[in-house]
Design an enzyme around this catalytic site. Structure first.
Site, PDB file in Angstrom:
ATOM      1  N   HIS A 105       0.859  -1.334   0.097  1.00 11.30           N
ATOM      2  CA  HIS A 105       0.063  -0.076  -0.251  1.00 11.30           C
ATOM      3  C   HIS A 105       0.807   1.464  -0.136  1.00 11.30           C
ATOM      4  O   HIS A 105       0.492   2.279   0.246  1.00 11.30           O
ATOM      5  CB  HIS A 105      -1.121   0.171   1.197  1.00 11.30           C
ATOM      6  CG  HIS A 105      -2.047  -1.207   1.109  1.00 11.30           C
ATOM      7  ND1 HIS A 105      -2.824  -1.519   1.877  1.00 11.30           N
ATOM      8  CD2 HIS A 105      -2.547  -1.842   0.111  1.00 11.30           C
ATOM      9  CE1 HIS A 105      -3.544  -2.283   1.831  1.00 11.30           C
ATOM     10  NE2 HIS A 105      -3.554  -2.630   0.483  1.00 11.30           N
ATOM     11  N   LEU A 198      -4.911  -9.249  17.966  1.00  9.30           N
ATOM     12  CA  LEU A 198      -5.340  -9.058  19.139  1.00  9.30           C
ATOM     13  C   LEU A 198      -6.794  -9.722  19.238  1.00  9.30           C
ATOM     14  O   LEU A 198      -7.258 -10.182  20.289  1.00  9.30           O
ATOM     15  CB  LEU A 198      -5.530  -7.488  19.258  1.00  9.30           C
ATOM     16  CG  LEU A 198      -5.801  -6.881  20.562  1.00  9.30           C
ATOM     17  CD1 LEU A 198      -4.584  -7.380  21.389  1.00  9.30           C
ATOM     18  CD2 LEU A 198      -5.644  -5.277  20.492  1.00  9.30           C
ATOM     19  N   GLU A 199      -7.520  -9.517  18.187  1.00  8.95           N
ATOM     20  CA  GLU A 199      -8.939 -10.305  18.292  1.00  8.95           C
ATOM     21  C   GLU A 199      -9.080 -10.767  16.731  1.00  8.95           C
ATOM     22  O   GLU A 199      -8.523 -10.664  15.955  1.00  8.95           O
ATOM     23  CB  GLU A 199     -10.052  -9.412  18.269  1.00  8.95           C
ATOM     24  CG  GLU A 199      -9.842  -7.849  17.997  1.00  8.95           C
ATOM     25  CD  GLU A 199     -10.934  -6.969  18.482  1.00  8.95           C
ATOM     26  OE1 GLU A 199     -11.622  -6.378  17.650  1.00  8.95           O
ATOM     27  OE2 GLU A 199     -11.020  -6.798  19.825  1.00  8.95           O
ATOM     28  N   ALA A 215       0.730  -8.116  19.323  1.00 10.09           N
ATOM     29  CA  ALA A 215       1.893  -8.503  18.511  1.00 10.09           C
ATOM     30  C   ALA A 215       2.919  -8.568  19.322  1.00 10.09           C
ATOM     31  O   ALA A 215       3.752  -9.472  19.028  1.00 10.09           O
ATOM     32  CB  ALA A 215       1.781  -7.505  17.423  1.00 10.09           C
TER      33      ALA A 215
HETATM   34  C1  BJW Z   1      -3.444  -5.682  17.007  1.00  8.67           C
HETATM   35  C2  BJW Z   1      -3.277  -5.007  17.625  1.00  8.67           C
HETATM   36  C3  BJW Z   1      -2.059  -5.424  18.707  1.00  8.67           C
HETATM   37  C4  BJW Z   1      -4.628  -3.898  16.897  1.00  8.67           C
HETATM   38  N1  BJW Z   1      -1.362  -6.694  18.293  1.00  8.67           N
HETATM   39  N2  BJW Z   1      -3.033  -6.871  16.656  1.00  8.67           N
HETATM   40  C5  BJW Z   1     -15.989  -5.459  -2.560  1.00  8.67           C
HETATM   41  C6  BJW Z   1     -15.539  -6.685  -2.369  1.00  8.67           C
HETATM   42  C7  BJW Z   1     -14.166  -7.087  -2.464  1.00  8.67           C
HETATM   43  C8  BJW Z   1     -13.302  -6.049  -2.720  1.00  8.67           C
HETATM   44  C9  BJW Z   1     -13.932  -4.836  -3.073  1.00  8.67           C
HETATM   45  C10 BJW Z   1     -15.239  -4.469  -2.929  1.00  8.67           C
HETATM   46  N3  BJW Z   1     -15.140  -3.245  -3.302  1.00  8.67           N
HETATM   47  C11 BJW Z   1     -14.118  -2.617  -3.277  1.00  8.67           C
HETATM   48  C12 BJW Z   1     -13.181  -3.631  -3.141  1.00  8.67           C
HETATM   49  C13 BJW Z   1     -11.563  -3.470  -3.580  1.00  8.67           C
HETATM   50  C14 BJW Z   1     -11.023  -2.556  -2.272  1.00  8.67           C
HETATM   51  C15 BJW Z   1     -11.457  -3.039  -0.896  1.00  8.67           C
HETATM   52  O1  BJW Z   1     -10.908  -4.143  -0.293  1.00  8.67           O
HETATM   53  N4  BJW Z   1     -12.595  -2.466  -0.535  1.00  8.67           N
HETATM   54  C16 BJW Z   1     -13.154  -3.147   0.909  1.00  8.67           C
HETATM   55  C17 BJW Z   1     -13.665  -1.915   1.703  1.00  8.67           C
HETATM   56  C18 BJW Z   1     -14.199  -4.049   0.538  1.00  8.67           C
HETATM   57  N5  BJW Z   1      -9.725  -2.719  -2.534  1.00  8.67           N
HETATM   58  C19 BJW Z   1      -9.132  -1.964  -3.091  1.00  8.67           C
HETATM   59  O2  BJW Z   1      -9.650  -0.793  -3.844  1.00  8.67           O
HETATM   60  C20 BJW Z   1      -7.629  -2.086  -3.295  1.00  8.67           C
HETATM   61  N6  BJW Z   1      -7.174  -2.223  -4.889  1.00  8.67           N
HETATM   62  C21 BJW Z   1      -7.839  -3.007  -5.585  1.00  8.67           C
HETATM   63  O3  BJW Z   1      -8.461  -3.917  -5.075  1.00  8.67           O
HETATM   64  O4  BJW Z   1      -7.245  -2.999  -6.936  1.00  8.67           O
HETATM   65  C22 BJW Z   1      -7.999  -3.591  -7.783  1.00  8.67           C
HETATM   66  C23 BJW Z   1      -6.786  -4.858  -8.264  1.00  8.67           C
HETATM   67  C24 BJW Z   1      -6.608  -5.940  -7.291  1.00  8.67           C
HETATM   68  C25 BJW Z   1      -5.753  -6.737  -7.527  1.00  8.67           C
HETATM   69  C26 BJW Z   1      -5.490  -7.006  -8.949  1.00  8.67           C
HETATM   70  C27 BJW Z   1      -5.697  -6.076  -9.785  1.00  8.67           C
HETATM   71  C28 BJW Z   1      -6.521  -5.111  -9.588  1.00  8.67           C
HETATM   72  C29 BJW Z   1      -6.729  -1.019  -2.615  1.00  8.67           C
HETATM   73  C30 BJW Z   1      -6.738  -0.899  -1.151  1.00  8.67           C
HETATM   74  C31 BJW Z   1      -6.043   0.233  -0.639  1.00  8.67           C
HETATM   75  C32 BJW Z   1      -6.188   0.384   0.892  1.00  8.67           C
HETATM   76  N7  BJW Z   1      -5.539   1.445   1.202  1.00  8.67           N
HETATM   77  C33 BJW Z   1      -5.335   1.862   2.665  1.00  8.67           C
HETATM   78  C34 BJW Z   1      -5.075   3.087   2.742  1.00  8.67           C
HETATM   79  C35 BJW Z   1      -3.510   3.272   2.531  1.00  8.67           C
HETATM   80  C36 BJW Z   1      -2.935   4.557   2.908  1.00  8.67           C
HETATM   81  C37 BJW Z   1      -3.030   5.089   4.322  1.00  8.67           C
HETATM   82  O5  BJW Z   1      -2.259   4.625   5.224  1.00  8.67           O
HETATM   83  O6  BJW Z   1      -3.516   5.985   4.563  1.00  8.67           O
HETATM   84  O7  BJW Z   1      -4.503   1.079   3.432  1.00  8.67           O
HETATM   85  S1  BJW Z   1      -7.062   1.550   3.625  1.00  8.67           S
HETATM   86  C38 BJW Z   1      -6.212   0.891   5.104  1.00  8.67           C
HETATM   87  O8  BJW Z   1      -6.788  -0.487   5.206  1.00  8.67           O
HETATM   88  C39 BJW Z   1      -4.881   0.977   4.777  1.00  8.67           C
HETATM   89  C40 BJW Z   1      -4.362  -0.557   5.493  1.00  8.67           C
HETATM   90  O9  BJW Z   1      -3.237  -1.130   5.021  1.00  8.67           O
HETATM   91  C41 BJW Z   1      -5.820  -1.226   5.095  1.00  8.67           C
HETATM   92  C42 BJW Z   1      -5.926  -2.514   5.993  1.00  8.67           C
HETATM   93  O10 BJW Z   1      -5.855  -2.009   7.239  1.00  8.67           O
HETATM   94  P1  BJW Z   1      -5.467  -3.107   8.357  1.00  8.67           P
HETATM   95  O11 BJW Z   1      -3.990  -2.869   8.598  1.00  8.67           O
HETATM   96  O12 BJW Z   1      -6.155  -4.094   8.512  1.00  8.67           O
HETATM   97  O13 BJW Z   1      -5.781  -2.166   9.729  1.00  8.67           O
HETATM   98  P2  BJW Z   1      -7.391  -2.173  10.552  1.00  8.67           P
HETATM   99  O14 BJW Z   1      -7.380  -0.935  11.212  1.00  8.67           O
HETATM  100  O15 BJW Z   1      -8.388  -2.573   9.759  1.00  8.67           O
HETATM  101  O16 BJW Z   1      -6.956  -3.428  11.656  1.00  8.67           O
HETATM  102  C43 BJW Z   1      -6.171  -3.418  12.838  1.00  8.67           C
HETATM  103  C44 BJW Z   1      -6.066  -4.938  13.032  1.00  8.67           C
HETATM  104  O17 BJW Z   1      -4.933  -4.853  14.316  1.00  8.67           O
HETATM  105  C45 BJW Z   1      -7.207  -5.281  13.769  1.00  8.67           C
HETATM  106  O18 BJW Z   1      -7.391  -6.651  13.453  1.00  8.67           O
HETATM  107  C46 BJW Z   1      -6.812  -5.607  15.420  1.00  8.67           C
HETATM  108  O19 BJW Z   1      -7.281  -6.561  15.999  1.00  8.67           O
HETATM  109  C47 BJW Z   1      -5.430  -5.534  15.212  1.00  8.67           C
HETATM  110  N8  BJW Z   1      -4.697  -5.083  16.407  1.00  8.67           N
HETATM  111  N9  BJW Z   1      -3.900  -3.768  18.042  1.00  8.67           N
HETATM  112  C48 BJW Z   1      -1.986  -7.355  17.280  1.00  8.67           C
HETATM  113  N10 BJW Z   1      -1.443  -4.555  19.526  1.00  8.67           N
END
Ligand code: BJW
Length: 228
Positions: A105, A198-199, A215
């Site tokens: 990302h 965490l969960e 973690a």
């Molecule tokens: C702990 C802890 C501790 C806390 N110890 N654990 C419908 C269905 C399916 C897909 C799609 C759909 N509609 C659209 C899509 C695609 C879309 C998508 O997924 N949308 C969803 C809303 C469904 N995806 C995209 O658009 C992606 N691109 C794409 O699909 O391109 C098409 C393509 C793909 C493949 C081939 C060819 C073409 C792009 C996604 C971009 C995401 N960008 C972001 C922002 C980045 C910039 C920024 O940082 O500002 O990335 S969004 C945000 O979410 C960020 C993160 O990397 C990402 C994931 O978040 P993450 O890391 O999981 O964080 P959290 O907060 O969600 O979770 C934290 C976790 O930590 C929790 O589980 C806690 O329990 C845990 N935790 N403390 C251990 N101490």
């Protein structure tokens, strides 16, 4: 044994980097899907630049934690048998000593030119719209992947998943694709799958094994097992 580790915001949470979707997350009060988009940037580039400028500056105040250090120790021991794929845009894996890291990302310490598509290491603010070192236009934006944009390094990631014996997901909610689909892909191709969170994540049921806890405890414990 070939290992692919996917990390998300949870691995950096205990370093003081906010997660996205937890109660006190980065976009509390907003749907991440509404604000992390190219459309949001076009609507209000100044606000978006300032938001990422603040997050880039905040990196100076955080340090890698024992989970990042444990993954770096694992790489030291197994070398190219380990690949870390991170969704995080911080640089805490690298600062802990990991070298085999793919930032799917993007990265805070990088700028992307909307005009020439060049990517440049970047430490300064972008909010005053400095000229692109490649083409001179003032079209530099944060080099991060927003919704609707294609993540980086997918070919290499898919290749690594295809040959992985073990897939480990650390601190990610499983809410964002394609990363959320890696567990099913890896499992279908024969890898063992382990979740450290965490969960339980949204995709928790897909993992062979799930270990819950912070973690900074679960990752070093798992790495010690790997090294035993
Ligand atoms: C702990 C802890 C501790 C806390 N110890 N654990 C419908 C269905 C399916 C897909 C799609 C759909 N509609 C659209 C899509 C695609 C879309 C998508 O997924 N949308 C969803 C809303 C469904 N995806 C995209 O658009 C992606 N691109 C794409 O699909 O391109 C098409 C393509 C793909 C493949 C081939 C060819 C073409 C792009 C996604 C971009 C995401 N960008 C972001 C922002 C980045 C910039 C920024 O940082 O500002 O990335 S969004 C945000 O979410 C960020 C993160 O990397 C990402 C994931 O978040 P993450 O890391 O999981 O964080 P959290 O907060 O969600 O979770 C934290 C976790 O930590 C929790 O589980 C806690 O329990 C845990 N935790 N403390 C251990 N101490």
């Amino acid at each position: 044994m070939k290992v692919v580790v996917l990390t998300g915001a949870g691995i950096s949470a205990e370093s003081g980097v906010p997660t996205f979707r937890d109660a006190d997350g980065l976009w509390e009060g907003h749907r991440v899907e509404d604000v992390a988009t190219p459309e949001a940037y076009v609507r209000d580039p100044v606000t978006v630049q300032r938001f990422y400028d603040a997050r880039r500056a905040a990196l100076a105040a955080v340090e890698p934690n024992p989970a990042h250090h444990a993954l770096a120790r694992l790489e030291q021991a197994v070398g190219d048998q380990l690949l870390v794929v991170t969704q995080n845009i911080d640089d805490l894996h690298e600062r802990a000593g990991s070298t085999r890291v793919l930032h799917m990302h993007g990265e805070l310490r990088s700028a992307l030119c909307r005009s020439c598509r060049g990517r440049f290491p970047w430490e300064e603010d972008l909010g005053d719209f400095p000229p692109c070192p490649g083409c001179g236009t003032t079209e530099l934006r944060p080099d991060v992947v927003w919704f609707g944009e294609v993540p980086y390094d997918l070919e290499r990631i898919v290749g690594a998943l295809e040959s992985a014996d073990l897939f480990v997901s650390i601190g990610t909610s499983g809410a964002v694709y394609p990363a959320a689909g890696f567990v099913r892909g890896a499992r279908d191709l024969g890898a063992q799958t382990l979740e450290l969170n965490l969960e339980p994540s949204q995709g928790s049921a897909w993992f062979h094994e799930s270990r819950l806890g912070p973690a900074t405890e679960t990752v070093p414990a798992w790495v010690e097992e790997m090294l035993a």
